[in-house]
Design an enzyme around this catalytic site. Structure first.
Site, PDB file in Angstrom:
ATOM      1  N   TYR A  51      66.218  27.199  15.023  1.00  0.00           N
ATOM      2  CA  TYR A  51      66.545  25.772  14.987  1.00  0.00           C
ATOM      3  C   TYR A  51      66.804  25.258  13.574  1.00  0.00           C
ATOM      4  CZ  TYR A  51      65.643  25.062  19.933  1.00  0.00           C
ATOM      5  OH  TYR A  51      65.734  25.098  21.304  1.00  0.00           O
ATOM      6  N   GLU A  88      48.989  45.564  33.465  1.00  0.00           N
ATOM      7  CA  GLU A  88      50.444  45.442  33.310  1.00  0.00           C
ATOM      8  C   GLU A  88      50.968  44.097  33.799  1.00  0.00           C
ATOM      9  OE1 GLU A  88      54.510  47.104  35.392  1.00  0.00           O
ATOM     10  OE2 GLU A  88      52.659  48.221  35.652  1.00  0.00           O
ATOM     11  N   ASP A 113      51.501  50.153  37.323  1.00  0.00           N
ATOM     12  CA  ASP A 113      52.148  50.751  38.485  1.00  0.00           C
ATOM     13  C   ASP A 113      52.480  52.207  38.204  1.00  0.00           C
ATOM     14  OD1 ASP A 113      52.074  48.538  40.059  1.00  0.00           O
ATOM     15  OD2 ASP A 113      54.095  47.864  39.588  1.00  0.00           O
TER      16      ASP A 113
END
Length: 354
Positions: A133, A219, A272
């Site tokens: 910005y 996770e 996973d």
């Protein structure tokens, strides 16, 4: 019954911790490679870059900036005490000021170097969002700023946070943990119903107090929230759980390393059984991402245990096995991808499953 199982679990965790402390070499020198770079040295490196530009102009030559090629694994080497790092003889990409395709990037790099110089000089900090910005018309997008900051980090051989450029954290942490932020704010992570956002300035954290037996990296944010709802930290007290909401951001990884350096307790990953995401999450805690970062020892931790949960409800914890990943993982493409980009140690563990 539950109490005896918890006691048995903590007994195994204590054994694992003892093994870790016995096998791990003290890496005091390594840990301070990137944190002990003083402000004066950083300013000098930036001044040398600008001096090179001015020298070229004085000779009526077009200035050129040489950036290490961060996108090639050929430029990466492995150090067992540090992790992945850019090789000393890595190839470079030239950013020319007299080339239409690179002149804009050249200007952007000089602009961000100016911002960084002022930040370091004044001992102040800014986020990458703040930099964007600062001149949205020049930078065009936040992604452009992110990439240039990483390029500058590699060019100066200085970790990004040493450039006083911070990233907004996306991680959350909860459990038996209290500490002070750099500004003196006391953070208490004991709440069982709400997690605390991971600090954006991990280097400023001090006075860490915890009696946790282990750290659990989760996770997925949804799984993390479920653990909070089920009062996991109270049931398996004392412990600390942290999530990076998928592939962990730098601050989440730094926080895990900070906890290891301070508490020296085992760290487990609940992910996973997915080579594309879950495996990379656990690997990312032990290795550095060369595509984005210059050598940063404190992003890598010593050892991550893997907790695997199967569809039939059974749960296993890999502590001492040579191959912590279930042989049922048959996503050949994903596993081979991990093998091709992993270190020798991890290749040995992954190949039996491919």
């Amino acid at each position: 019954m539950m109490g005896s199982r918890v006691a048995e679990l903590f007994s195994e965790i204590d054994k694992f911790r003892a093994q870790l402390l016995q096998n791990v070499e003290v890496m005091t020198e390594c840990q301070h490679v990137e944190t002990e770079i003083c402000h004066k040295e950083i300013l000098t490196r930036i001044e040398n870059v600008i001096l090179g530009v001015v020298t070229s102009l004085s000779k009526d030559e077009a200035p050129v900036l040489a950036l290490p090629n961060r996108s090639s694994w050929a430029n990466v080497s492995f150090d067992s005490a540090i992790g992945l790092q850019m090789s000393s003889g890595s190839s470079v990409t030239s950013i020319r000021s007299d080339c239409a395709s690179s002149v804009t990037k050249f200007a952007r790099i000089l602009k961000i170097l100016l911002v960084i110089y002022r930040l370091v000089q004044s001992s102040s900090y800014a986020t990458k969002r703040d930099i964007y910005y600062n001149n949205t018309q020049l930078f065009g997008s936040q992604k452009t700023v992110d990439g240039i900051v990483d390029d500058i980090s590699s060019m100066l051989k200085v970790p990004r946070r040493s450039l006083h450029v911070l990233a907004t954290s996306k991680g959350l942490i909860s459990g038996d943990l209290c500490y002070l932020e750099e500004d003196g704010t006391r953070i208490d992570c004991h709440s069982s119903s709400a997690a605390v956002a991971v600090s954006s300035n991990i280097g400023g954290i001090r006075n860490i107090v915890s009696s946790a037996k282990f750290v659990l990296i989760v996770e997925k944010d949804a799984t993390f929230q479920r653990l909070l709802d089920d009062d996991f930290c109270a049931k398996l007290c004392p412990c600390i759980i942290i999530t990076g909401k998928g592939v962990p951001d730098v601050n989440s990884r730094l926080m895990v390393r900070k906890l290891w350096d301070t508490l020296h307790i085992p760290i487990f990953a609940l992910v996973d059984a997915d080579p594309h995401v879950g495996l990379h999450v656990s690997l990312s805690q032990q290795m550095l991402a060369p595509v984005r970062y210059v050598m940063v020892p404190s992003l890598a931790i010593i050892s991550v245990g893997v907790i695997s949960s199967r569809r039939d409800g059974t749960v296993s914890i890999s502590l001492h096995t040579s191959n912590p990943f279930p042989s049922a993982w048959r996503d050949t493409y994903g596993l081979r991808s991990c093998v091709s980009t992993s270190t020798d140690q991890w290749r040995c563990r992954l190949r039996p499953t491919v």
